[in-house]
Design an enzyme around this catalytic site. Structure first.
Site, PDB file in Angstrom:
ATOM      1  N   HIS A  59      59.532   7.692  34.641  1.00 17.95           N
ATOM      2  CA  HIS A  59      60.557   6.923  35.368  1.00 17.95           C
ATOM      3  C   HIS A  59      61.097   7.738  36.532  1.00 17.95           C
ATOM      4  O   HIS A  59      61.137   8.966  36.489  1.00 17.95           O
ATOM      5  CB  HIS A  59      61.657   6.391  34.441  1.00 17.95           C
ATOM      6  CG  HIS A  59      62.625   7.402  33.895  1.00 17.95           C
ATOM      7  ND1 HIS A  59      63.236   7.267  32.668  1.00 17.95           N
ATOM      8  CD2 HIS A  59      63.124   8.571  34.407  1.00 17.95           C
ATOM      9  CE1 HIS A  59      64.057   8.279  32.467  1.00 17.95           C
ATOM     10  NE2 HIS A  59      64.001   9.089  33.492  1.00 17.95           N
ATOM     11  N   GLU A  75      62.162   2.167  34.729  1.00 15.47           N
ATOM     12  CA  GLU A  75      61.337   2.461  33.565  1.00 15.47           C
ATOM     13  C   GLU A  75      59.954   1.813  33.720  1.00 15.47           C
ATOM     14  O   GLU A  75      59.798   0.875  34.506  1.00 15.47           O
ATOM     15  CB  GLU A  75      62.014   1.906  32.300  1.00 15.47           C
ATOM     16  CG  GLU A  75      63.400   2.468  32.012  1.00 15.47           C
ATOM     17  CD  GLU A  75      63.372   3.885  31.440  1.00 15.47           C
ATOM     18  OE1 GLU A  75      62.400   4.637  31.659  1.00 15.47           O
ATOM     19  OE2 GLU A  75      64.354   4.256  30.763  1.00 15.47           O
TER      20      GLU A  75
HETATM   21  C1  F6R Z   1      68.828  10.822  36.916  1.00 14.10           C
HETATM   22  C2  F6R Z   1      67.542  10.148  37.058  1.00 14.10           C
HETATM   23  C3  F6R Z   1      66.436  10.360  36.095  1.00 14.10           C
HETATM   24  C4  F6R Z   1      66.169  11.842  35.848  1.00 14.10           C
HETATM   25  C5  F6R Z   1      65.034  12.016  34.822  1.00 14.10           C
HETATM   26  C6  F6R Z   1      64.781  13.471  34.518  1.00 14.10           C
HETATM   27  O1  F6R Z   1      69.712  10.441  37.951  1.00 14.10           O
HETATM   28  O2  F6R Z   1      67.409   9.396  37.973  1.00 14.10           O
HETATM   29  O3  F6R Z   1      65.273   9.747  36.588  1.00 14.10           O
HETATM   30  O4  F6R Z   1      65.829  12.456  37.045  1.00 14.10           O
HETATM   31  O5  F6R Z   1      65.367  11.342  33.649  1.00 14.10           O
HETATM   32  O6  F6R Z   1      65.897  14.003  33.903  1.00 14.10           O
HETATM   33  P1  F6R Z   1      66.008  15.569  33.574  1.00 14.10           P
HETATM   34  O7  F6R Z   1      66.164  16.262  34.866  1.00 14.10           O
HETATM   35  O8  F6R Z   1      67.243  15.661  32.714  1.00 14.10           O
HETATM   36  O9  F6R Z   1      64.762  15.938  32.857  1.00 14.10           O
END
Ligand code: F6R
Length: 251
Positions: A138, A143
């Protein structure tokens, strides 16, 4: 796609902050699309440091956050509103009226989403969109789906996302099952995209984003169609990519 292999999280954060700083220094009213999650925390830390050293001015910058959980208050430590102020907005000279977060709660969500997209258009679109990537591919909270969702919308989060992101909540039950996310339209229209990927849990998603079939079932694969994407990945996140498909960062 311009893929850079970085030495580790600190280098990833420094380079990412450098790219944002360079843009803001060349265009003081730049429009930034911002991500949350664990990956960009270091980038925000570095941007705050750069600001404190007097090397960047955010006073004219306009920001649009990618997403927000649906139904969480601003004060909830799991909300992206809380995250953005804690890690970034509270520490730099950004004007509160230039901050946009899709934190819609009551009323007509569809109308609020349309307004969000309208506002992005009114300011001329996003100059630089910062993205992370989910383990399921995503981007924002777009999603895996059978259809392309162009506009900002309310989304039911994937099981995988709930599983992975419940670490940010005191208990998994507290994690909202829905969020509002910018659609793929404004993301794909951003003039430049900077995607950050760190850790082995992202290796498969990074591989599919770069080499996989372009499909809404792997939202990040759509970035193959964008003409200016920079990917910063550490060794773990890039571990499934073929040698030669990326540059090794010079530090
Ligand atoms: C958050 C977002 C999500 C995150 C992804 C990765 O604003 O848009 O797409 O970038 O879920 O999250 P982390 O960095 O926590 O692994």
């Amino acid at each position: 796609m311009d893929i850079h292999l970085v030495d580790g999280y600190s280098e990833l954060s420094d380079i990412a902050a450098g790219i944002v700083t360079e843009l803001v220094n060349s265009k003081n009213n730049a429009v930034l699309g911002l991500a949350t999650g664990s990956t960009p925390v270091g980038m925000y830390r570095k941007l705050v440091e750069t600001y404190q050293q007097g090397s960047v001015d955010f006073s004219q910058v306009i920001t649009f956050n990618l997403d927000e959980y649906y139904g969480l208050s601003r004060e909830h430590p799991g909300s992206y509103y809380y995250y953005m102020y804690r890690h970034f907005f509270d520490h730099v000279n950004i004007s509160p009226e230039n901050i946009n977060i899709p934190e819609f709660r009551d009323g007509d969500i569809t109308a609020a989403c349309r307004q969000y997209d309208g506002k992005i258009e009114t300011v001329g679109g996003i100059d630089l969109q910062v993205l992370g990537i989910g383990v399921n591919g995503h981007i924002g909270f777009n999603e895996p789906d059978r259809f392309l969702k162009v506009h900002t919308h309310l989304v039911t989060l994937a099981k995988k996302t709930i599983e992975v992101n419940s670490r940010f909540f005191a208990s998994p039950e507290e994690m909202p099952g829905q969020a509002v996310t910018m659609g793929l339209g404004p993301i794909m229209h951003a003039r430049k995209i900077l995607l950050l990927a760190s850790g082995s849990s992202k290796a498969k998603a990074v591989f599919d984003m770069v080499n996989g079939k372009i499909s809404t079932k792997m939202p990040a694969s759509l970035l193959q169609l964008h003409r200016d994407v920079t990917i910063l990945a550490d060794r773990e996140a890039a571990s499934m990519l073929e040698e030669g498909s990326f540059h090794i960062s010079q530090g």
